[in-house]
Design a protein around this motif. Sequence first.
Motif, PDB file in Angstrom:
ATOM      1  N   ALA A 292      73.362  -1.478   2.590  1.00 49.64           N
ATOM      2  CA  ALA A 292      72.074  -0.849   2.261  1.00 49.64           C
ATOM      3  C   ALA A 292      70.938  -1.863   2.343  1.00 49.64           C
ATOM      4  O   ALA A 292      69.857  -1.563   2.876  1.00 49.64           O
ATOM      5  CB  ALA A 292      72.139  -0.235   0.871  1.00 49.64           C
ATOM      6  N   TYR A 293      71.164  -3.075   1.841  1.00 52.27           N
ATOM      7  CA  TYR A 293      70.123  -4.106   1.892  1.00 52.27           C
ATOM      8  C   TYR A 293      69.795  -4.479   3.329  1.00 52.27           C
ATOM      9  O   TYR A 293      68.620  -4.621   3.707  1.00 52.27           O
ATOM     10  CB  TYR A 293      70.556  -5.350   1.112  1.00 52.27           C
ATOM     11  CG  TYR A 293      69.619  -6.510   1.316  1.00 52.27           C
ATOM     12  CD1 TYR A 293      68.383  -6.549   0.669  1.00 52.27           C
ATOM     13  CD2 TYR A 293      69.938  -7.553   2.190  1.00 52.27           C
ATOM     14  CE1 TYR A 293      67.495  -7.604   0.878  1.00 52.27           C
ATOM     15  CE2 TYR A 293      69.067  -8.608   2.398  1.00 52.27           C
ATOM     16  CZ  TYR A 293      67.842  -8.626   1.741  1.00 52.27           C
ATOM     17  OH  TYR A 293      66.966  -9.650   1.965  1.00 52.27           O
ATOM     18  N   LYS A 295      70.102  -2.699   5.965  1.00 53.22           N
ATOM     19  CA  LYS A 295      69.375  -1.605   6.599  1.00 53.22           C
ATOM     20  C   LYS A 295      67.923  -1.561   6.123  1.00 53.22           C
ATOM     21  O   LYS A 295      67.001  -1.373   6.925  1.00 53.22           O
ATOM     22  CB  LYS A 295      70.067  -0.272   6.302  1.00 53.22           C
ATOM     23  CG  LYS A 295      71.388  -0.081   7.052  1.00 53.22           C
ATOM     24  CD  LYS A 295      72.015   1.270   6.732  1.00 53.22           C
ATOM     25  CE  LYS A 295      73.265   1.504   7.565  1.00 53.22           C
ATOM     26  NZ  LYS A 295      73.913   2.808   7.272  1.00 53.22           N
ATOM     27  N   GLU A 296      67.730  -1.755   4.825  1.00 51.88           N
ATOM     28  CA  GLU A 296      66.369  -1.726   4.265  1.00 51.88           C
ATOM     29  C   GLU A 296      65.488  -2.827   4.869  1.00 51.88           C
ATOM     30  O   GLU A 296      64.285  -2.647   5.038  1.00 51.88           O
ATOM     31  CB  GLU A 296      66.427  -1.904   2.744  1.00 51.88           C
ATOM     32  CG  GLU A 296      66.994  -0.709   2.006  1.00 51.88           C
ATOM     33  CD  GLU A 296      67.344  -1.045   0.561  1.00 51.88           C
ATOM     34  OE1 GLU A 296      67.003  -2.170   0.110  1.00 51.88           O
ATOM     35  OE2 GLU A 296      67.963  -0.204  -0.119  1.00 51.88           O
ATOM     36  N   THR A 297      66.086  -3.956   5.177  1.00 52.97           N
ATOM     37  CA  THR A 297      65.328  -5.097   5.692  1.00 52.97           C
ATOM     38  C   THR A 297      65.405  -5.204   7.221  1.00 52.97           C
ATOM     39  O   THR A 297      65.009  -6.224   7.793  1.00 52.97           O
ATOM     40  CB  THR A 297      65.842  -6.402   5.060  1.00 52.97           C
ATOM     41  OG1 THR A 297      67.268  -6.505   5.267  1.00 52.97           O
ATOM     42  CG2 THR A 297      65.551  -6.431   3.566  1.00 52.97           C
ATOM     43  N   ASP A 298      65.918  -4.159   7.850  1.00 52.18           N
ATOM     44  CA  ASP A 298      66.000  -4.091   9.307  1.00 52.18           C
ATOM     45  C   ASP A 298      66.805  -5.255   9.895  1.00 52.18           C
ATOM     46  O   ASP A 298      66.454  -5.810  10.940  1.00 52.18           O
ATOM     47  CB  ASP A 298      64.584  -4.073   9.915  1.00 52.18           C
ATOM     48  CG  ASP A 298      64.587  -3.533  11.348  1.00 52.18           C
ATOM     49  OD1 ASP A 298      65.492  -2.738  11.669  1.00 52.18           O
ATOM     50  OD2 ASP A 298      63.702  -3.923  12.125  1.00 52.18           O
TER      51      ASP A 298
END
Length: 501
Positions: A292-293, A295-298
């Motif tokens: 998740a992290y 993905k959130e930070t691309d």
Amino acid sequence: MRLRFPALFCMFLALALQAAKTTHAEERPNVIVVLCDDIRWNALSCAGHPHLKTPHIDSLASEGLYFENMFCTTSLCSPSRATILSGLYAHAHGVTNNFTDYPAQLDSFPRRLQQAGYETAYIGKWHMGEKSDEPRPGFDYFVTHKGQGKYFDTEFNFNGNGRRVVPGYYTTVVTDMSLDWMKEQGKKSDKPFMLMIGQKAPHSFYFPEPKYQHVFDDVEVNYPHSAFHLEDKPEWITKRLKTWHGIYGPIFDWRKEFPDDRASSVVDFARMVRAYWGTILSVDDSMGRLIAYLKETDQYDTTMIVFLGDNGLLEGEHGMVDKRTAHEASLRVPMIIRYPKWTNKSGPQRVAQQVLTTDVAPTILDAAGAEPMSGIHGSSIKPIVGNPNAKWRTEWLYHYNYEKQFPYTPNVRSVRGDRFKYIRYPHGDGSADKHMAELYDLQNDPSESTNLINNPDFKQTVVEMQKRYVNALKRVGLTEATDKMPLDQGIGTALPDKDIR
């Protein structure tokens, strides 16, 4: 306002340098290695486990590379971890037991990544050099603890700057620290990073997170059938039944009165297995948070994620618990790699070739474009990605040395081919083997239920596998004369000291 030539030149130069820097960074992936302790090859739902559900780990397998035949070269925590770091067999890196630290001067893939401009970190269970929690070479940031650590409220050493107990469940705590480090890294540096996360789970003694303590209460667990068919196995396996590493022993303190070979004592075994499964559910939660992290930070698609175990675990097969032996449940480990740059053409795949812990270091260095290590025993797996017909190993050497602290397994030497496996138990003094050898047809008998060593129909196969064993020794720089090992002092019955269990 009109820019003079020098100012204009400087501006274009700065933009060009930034573009080059960005391109170079994109070519060099971040690397996250999640190393579990004692996780069985089939203890994931993507591996076909009938009860465990691991959706986050499964997602990596569905989008990347799932290794169907991944093995450790020594099924013991410290030797295997040193092999993962170095690409070397235990006899070459020198960590042949659980009490020896990784040699300070020995090369490793984290060191190579440091030299290539990576920021490197290790957070969690190191498990080499039991009495030290000081930072190790190759890592810019290092957080670990002495010994095994605890599932709850472990005392960590923070990069050599002090120790403190961190309240909470180990898997969650280590994940919190890992996320904190990555967030801080993103703020202060544009370098690529390599983060190794050493999970305690699912190593004994098994204590699931409270929310997972009763998930498997209704699942029936029995001793495997192979535990009751030892007639054609070496005698040492029967002698092991009532020891620390046998199903009738204390089974990591889940059985208080032992040895106990009554049928009713299976309830203790079942409680142990259910607790083992429960710890893995928290590991999957951890993977979900990491994903998740990213993905959130691309960063998800520019990060190589490697999920693996250091060694397998016997869950009652042939009447045994723990690892160390050359049987499949002990040798096999899970490994999943998600790295879109390598799979964007071929797509996700299940890799059938035999891949080893020696291959992890060269694979990571290959992906990072770092200087490869010389003289190692492993190879990058890149050539077999999307190419099932690529030339690759068809056999390899397994070895384990007898431990006086855990005298429940002899010296083990084995060659595993694509179809047959040959196992022998050298005495350690050059004399004839004292234990019966084993031969298994893995194609027709993947559970190793029938030992073919004395079957006349396989006499020629034994001769062939013995030759392949000698060749496997040579490939890692050994001969039967130079392969040093301790003297096999026999199967012991005393429990190991409490401080090393």
